[in-house]
Design a protein around this motif. Structure first.
Motif, mmCIF file in Angstrom:
data_model
loop_
_atom_site.group_PDB
_atom_site.id
_atom_site.type_symbol
_atom_site.label_atom_id
_atom_site.label_comp_id
_atom_site.label_asym_id
_atom_site.label_seq_id
_atom_site.Cartn_x
_atom_site.Cartn_y
_atom_site.Cartn_z
ATOM 1 N N LEU A 301 -6.458 -29.859 91.879
ATOM 2 C CA LEU A 301 -6.867 -28.920 90.840
ATOM 3 C C LEU A 301 -5.786 -27.863 90.660
ATOM 4 C CD1 LEU A 301 -9.328 -27.729 89.104
ATOM 5 C CD2 LEU A 301 -9.733 -26.304 91.094
ATOM 6 N N GLU A 302 -5.340 -27.315 91.801
ATOM 7 C CA GLU A 302 -4.347 -26.246 91.733
ATOM 8 C C GLU A 302 -3.051 -26.750 91.123
ATOM 9 O OE1 GLU A 302 -4.484 -25.075 95.787
ATOM 10 O OE2 GLU A 302 -6.263 -23.817 95.462
ATOM 11 N N ALA A 304 -2.747 -29.240 89.034
ATOM 12 C CA ALA A 304 -2.955 -29.479 87.610
ATOM 13 C C ALA A 304 -2.907 -28.166 86.846
ATOM 14 C CB ALA A 304 -4.293 -30.176 87.397
ATOM 15 N N GLN A 305 -3.534 -27.133 87.434
ATOM 16 C CA GLN A 305 -3.517 -25.836 86.757
ATOM 17 C C GLN A 305 -2.102 -25.275 86.712
ATOM 18 O OE1 GLN A 305 -6.536 -23.936 89.078
ATOM 19 N NE2 GLN A 305 -8.088 -24.182 87.486
ATOM 20 N N GLY A 308 -0.156 -26.358 83.997
ATOM 21 C CA GLY A 308 -0.527 -25.728 82.738
ATOM 22 C C GLY A 308 -1.518 -26.520 81.919
ATOM 23 N N SER A 310 -5.141 -27.556 80.428
ATOM 24 C CA SER A 310 -6.333 -26.775 80.110
ATOM 25 C C SER A 310 -7.495 -27.242 80.992
ATOM 26 C CB SER A 310 -6.711 -26.956 78.645
ATOM 27 O OG SER A 310 -7.301 -28.216 78.469
ATOM 28 N N TYR A 311 -8.606 -26.477 80.967
ATOM 29 C CA TYR A 311 -9.757 -26.798 81.810
ATOM 30 C C TYR A 311 -10.238 -28.225 81.572
ATOM 31 C CZ TYR A 311 -14.498 -26.699 83.671
ATOM 32 O OH TYR A 311 -15.650 -26.992 84.342
ATOM 33 N N VAL A 314 -7.783 -30.801 82.834
ATOM 34 C CA VAL A 314 -7.867 -30.919 84.291
ATOM 35 C C VAL A 314 -9.041 -31.810 84.652
ATOM 36 C CG1 VAL A 314 -8.312 -29.682 86.435
ATOM 37 C CG2 VAL A 314 -6.844 -28.658 84.700
#
Lengths: 401, 367
Positions: A301-302, A304-305, A308, A310-311, A314
């Protein structure tokens, strides 16, 4: 001297075998055999006992009654049925009802369950707690109680026919006897359109996959998206004009005598069962989905965030594809539960395959063959469901080389 | 390798055994089901003897297991103290009093309409007294039907504000009905014969049927007229509902016993005959003791004071029928206590009058 030597060598002598009562392989086989005989003996006894008892009590075990007129009405049937038709037909009508409610129920419960799971994982405190309450409420109350609650306390309390809630010009009608919707209905020429839609969808899918593959292999631009979209829309359009441009007529519910007729109708019995089942199963599915999502390493998750995304990117590209591998197996058992639980329908007046069978047992008295049919039916439904999902599961599992 | 082979052999063996069991089982049933029912002879296993001898089972257990209901006022319900009461219940008590000497030696098993048949077929209950309609197919499939306990017929109940005045207005109506009953079949026959359409709403639980009807889910509900009267008496506003005069079927409500024990079948019939004869002869719960010295020879026979009404052959004692009458009263007393003018049901006796009063209640002489 020679004698003692040979005595010393004995343990290492491969030709002399260990006594059988100390040979682990033999013992294992004996244990296997004993347990197998015990299990099959028990089954054998049960079967013999059953036939003896059936014999002594004069229970008939034949299936000839399937062609005898059923004689009882079925409240809602999606295949042609009237009481003069055979019991086999009644059984089929019940089966279609079971399939209807479990098929639609599985889809709805999956969607609702996923939404609730996402809500539980959300950082919004209220949403999170609401989802928690939802899950705990539905997981800790027996389904039958929920069904009674929905059917008798909610759907039975809607206004009666004369005081129906009417929205628009008979667009939506809600009363104690159901929800009636104005609905498009295929006209006689509409079949051409319906077929063209099907042809369009299939052709578009084939075009999409083939052209995409060509592109993947050759790297040449094939415009697969645009071409398949054109097929998807174009073929039905041709069908529409071929059929004379009037594929649909509008079906407006109108009051005739005691009840509203026509339009799309959802009976309170179906609605009660459907909503009860979906809400209940969604509570469990939510936990399955949550567990699956949380099992995906947080680093994913981290990362992917950090890239950059988006929610939703992800979620759809990173988290869900990985979570799916964990979710599918427990999900299968939830789907099976929903299907099997639908047999509680008979308590709230929806006639599923089990309800119909119980009536037939009472009328024709053939408890044994009818129960056998019911068991085989549920067993087949469950096995088919798990087979399909297991195949899907195999496809999405990590391929290890 | 060898282990796999071993398991395989075991599997094959087991399958053959199962297969053999199935084929012999099937063969037997095809020949035997009809022929051997009543003779109840069993050569292969002792455990079957229990099913064949219900009377012995009841005596040994010291308790009568009676299939009943708790949801129909007048016929089978619970009173304020949680005691089973009703017209059907009293028969169970009479049988228990006759056979076991104690009207309280009954275990009541509440059954839904759909559970009645199987409970009888598997001999789970000794006696099924739960307003069951006697039909030929049930007689063949379920058990032995004793003697009609209540003559009834199917009727319709409507809500007064539904606009229905007679059965002619029924077309297109929604009907609430209990599943697994003769009612359900009669209903569809009635609509079919009259060329009318209807929509059925079907529940297994009687309470659900009438709950939905009272809520307005249906325009009509249908059942035996006695049941409709009973149910209406429990509605919030009984006066808002009307039971139409039409009767569309014969419903002889009859207690039944499992197949296979002729003596037990006779005992239950005899108790019913005794209760009816008691009414005919004027023997009541109150006067049964003094009637034992009556000068009416038929009364003396009924109460076991003279001759043998069959008790020696059945293995009972002479006083058995007298005890049944002392426990619950005669047919008329049972009727009045549960269904008569002093009850909320207030059902006129109609067909259930004695034959001497123009009704159908008639029993063979006890002698």
């Amino acid at each position: 001297m020679a004698e003692t030597l040979s005595a010393d060598n004995q343990p290492h002598d491969q030709t002399r075998s260990i006594p059988f009562y100390r040979d682990e392989r033999v013992l294992r086989n004996i244990a296997q055999a004993v347990s197998a005989i015990a299990v099959f003996g028990l089954v054998y006894f049960a079967i013999i006992n059953f036939f003896r008892a059936a014999d002594a009590r004069g229970l008939s075990l034949g299936f000839g009654f399937l062609d005898e007129a059923a004689g009882f009405p079925i409240s809602e049937s999606h295949i042609e049925y009237d009481p003069s038709m055979g019991f086999g037909r009644a059984f089929l009508a019940g089966l279609v009802n079971t399939l209807m409610v479990s098929g639609t129920g599985v889809i709805a419960a999956t969607i609702l369950g996923t939404i609730v799971a996402l809500a539980r994982l959300s950082s919004n405190w209220i949403l999170q707690k609401l989802a928690l309450v939802y899950v705990e409420f539905h997981r800790n109350i027996p389904l039958l109680v929920l069904l009674y609650l929905w059917y008798f306390a909610v759907f039975q309390q809607f206004p009666n026919v004369r005081d129906s809630i009417i929205i628009g010009d008979n667009l939506i009608i809600l009363n104690q006897r159901g929800l009636y919707l104005t609905w498009p209905r295929l006209t006689e020429t509409g079949n051409i359109f319906a077929i063209s839609v099907m042809v369009g969808v299939i052709a578009a899918l084939i075009a999409f996959y083939r052209l995409r593959k060509t592109r993947e292999i050759s790297g040449k631009e094939t415009y697969y998206g645009r071409i398949s979209l054109m097929i998807l829309l174009g073929v039905p359009l041709i069908g529409w004009f071929l059929g004379g441009g009037s594929a649909f007529s509008v079906d407006v519910p109108t009051i005739v005598g005691f009840n509203y007729q026509d339009g799309l109708r959802v009976t309170p019995e179906f609605a009660g069962l459907f909503i009860g089942l979906v809400m209940y199963t969604a509570g469990f599915i939510a936990e399955v989905v949550r567990a699956g999502i949380q099992a995906v390493d947080r680093g994913q998750l981290e990362a992917a965030q950090a890239v950059g995304l988006s929610y939703f990117q992800v979620l759809s590209l990173i988290i869900l594809p990985q979570a799916l591998r964990i979710i599918i197996p427990p999900m299968i058992s939830q789907y099976l539960n929903l299907t099997k639980n639908s047999s509680l329908a008979l308590f709230i007046g929806f006639q599923d395959v089990f309800g119909v069978s119980k009536i037939a047992i009472n009328n024709a008295g053939r408890a044994v063959p009818v129960f056998a049919m019911v068991m085989v039916t549920y067993l087949s439904l469950s096995l088919i469901t798990s087979l399909i999902l297991n195949l899907y599961n195999r496809r999405i599992q990590l391929v290890t080389r | 390798m060898s282990r796999k082979y071993f398991v395989f052999v075991i599997l094959i063996m087991a399958l053959t055994l199962v297969g053999a069991a199935c084929t012999t089982g099937n063969g037997d049933t095809a020949e035997d089901t009809t022929a051997e029912d009543t003779t109840s002879e069993d050569t292969s296993g002792e455990d079957m003897a229990v099913d064949g001898d219900i009377l012995a089972r009841v005596l040994e257990r010291g308790k009568l297991v009676c299939g009943s209901r708790t949801d129909l006022a007048g016929f089978g319900s619970l009173d304020a103290d949680g005691r089973n009461v009703g017209f059907d219940i009293d028969l169970c008590r009479a049988v228990a009093a006759a056979v076991l000497g104690d009207p309280e030696a009954v275990e009541f098993v509440p059954l839904t309409a759909a559970d009645r048949g199987p409970s009888l077929q598997t001999a789970e209950v000794d006696l099924l007294s739960r307003n069951v309609t006697w039909t030929s197919s049930r007689d063949a499939q379920w058990g032995n039907f004793t003697s009609v306990w209540f003559y009834d017929g199917q009727g319709f109940m409507i809500a007064n504000d539904s606009g229905i005045e007679s059965t002619a207005d029924f077309d297109g109506a929604t009907v609430c009905v209990t599943s697994g009953t003769t009612t359900e079949q009669n209903l569809s026959d009635f609509f079919r014969q009259n060329g009318m359409e209807f929509e059925a709403v079907i529940f297994e639980e009687t309470a659900a049927v009438y709950g939905a009807f009272e809520d307005g889910r249906c325009d009509i509900t249908t059942s035996d007229r006695s049941q409709l009267v009973s149910v209406r008496s429990g509605f919030e506003n009984p006066d808002d509902y009307t039971i139409l005069p039409d009767i569309i079927s014969k419903e002889p409500l009859t207690p039944a016993v499992p197949h296979g024990d002729d003596a037990w079948f006779d005992v239950v019939k005899l108790v019913i005959y005794a209760l009816v004869n008691a009414e005919e002869l004027g023997v009541t719960q109150a006067n049964v003791e003094e009637m034992k010295s009556s000068d009416n020879i038929n009364i003396l026979r009924l109460l076991g004071q003279e001759g043998d009404w069959g008790y020696t052959d059945l293995g009972l004692d002479a006083d058995a029928l007298a005890r049944a009458i002392a426990a619950v009263g005669n047919y008329s007393e049972i009727y009045l206590r549960n269904l008569g003018p002093d009850t909320p049901l207030n059902l006129p006796r109609g067909l259930n009058e004695l034959w001497t009063n123009g009704g159908l209640i008639y029993a063979p002489p006890v002698k």
